[in-house]
Design a protein around this motif. Sequence first.
Motif: not given
Length: 405
Positions: A209, A213-214, A217, A242, A249, A252
């Motif tokens: 990922v 993105w991480d 989140c 996504s 992803d 998450s």
Amino acid sequence: MDTPRWKQLLNRPEQIDPSGVDIAIIADAGDVAYRTALSKWNKLRHGTDRDAHAGIAYVLADAFDDHRGLEEIATEWPEIFPEEFAWRTMVAEPTKPLREIFGPKSLAVLKRWLEANNGQPLPKEAARTARALHPDDRGQIYLPLRRELINNAEPEELDAAERIADDLLIAAAAATPDRTEVRRTVLSYWGQEPPLDDVPTAEPDPGEVPAAWDATCAMIANSQHSTFADRVIAIVADDEESWNGPGSDAESFVRALGKSAGSTADAKLLEIAKAQVPMSGLAVRTLAERRRRIARAEPEMGARLKAIIIGMREHEVLIETPGAATRLALAKQRKADEDPKKVAAIVAEAMGRPTGDELAPEWAAFTAWLDNAQLPAPTPVPAVAPSKRSDDRGLGRFFGRSGRN
């Protein structure tokens, strides 16, 4: 006489499951278990078995709020975050004692690197620890160090430096999601804010990922400001590809919604649940868990588990009743569609009781009782009053009438 389960667990502290049940069994045993653990720690701390030493220190901190073992290891062991603890954060969320004791150790290493960068090795271990434990840097380390890493990296180090910078970005988003510079930095990767710098994120490996993105989140999950969390949820929700796929992803994002302070998190989870996408099942469970947490309600399977345990005691499958913390930990892991026989086997294994021929008559009697028992139904999901920005229509499809307002 059989050895109590808590004592069996303390005999092999390196094998204790960090997900909750083992620790709960030990905590339920009270003062006698604490004294036994303390005595074992005093022996192991002077030995060479690092796994057992770390395990008993972990137990003392998590079950009995005695941090001396962790503090001693943090001071005397050379690693920033020893592997003997790090693996536990892959299985369960890092505990508060681990974060409080080893998090500052990672910050100290990162700060030294930031202040005295003179060709020393890149701070890979410290950055990875900060990502896992996300201690609060008060805005002084994570983002400045990202810039320093990229600006000073040699060409052959650039990829490694970018990956370390990614860890720092995620650490910042988890630790201080409501700092203006952190918000701007993360949202700049979405084109939603002007960038504060030109630090890139690393090219993800196949199946990995992206760091942005991480980090996004992490902000959704950890921001204390509902309005901001809702803004980020809306940004991510617009990227339908996504969250409607089977990848990590999407997972998450769903898990972040479950923890979010955002007022639209319920509605988004419901939308995903109704969308018939790979994460729909997880969205249903996450929405139910979120509502129970907010309402401080008992686990869905609490009453049914209690009834099963009573039956196991009456038929001598169990010789001791699990304590309150143990029952709660077991109940949180149960699902409504689980076979009661499977639940009983899990309880027995957790309590160190045989599930095979050794107790065949007892199991046979219990199974006969279970086949005719009227077990309690799952506890209904608490209803939540709809807000202006949420829509609860359709909840009955997932939770029954009790989930509707």
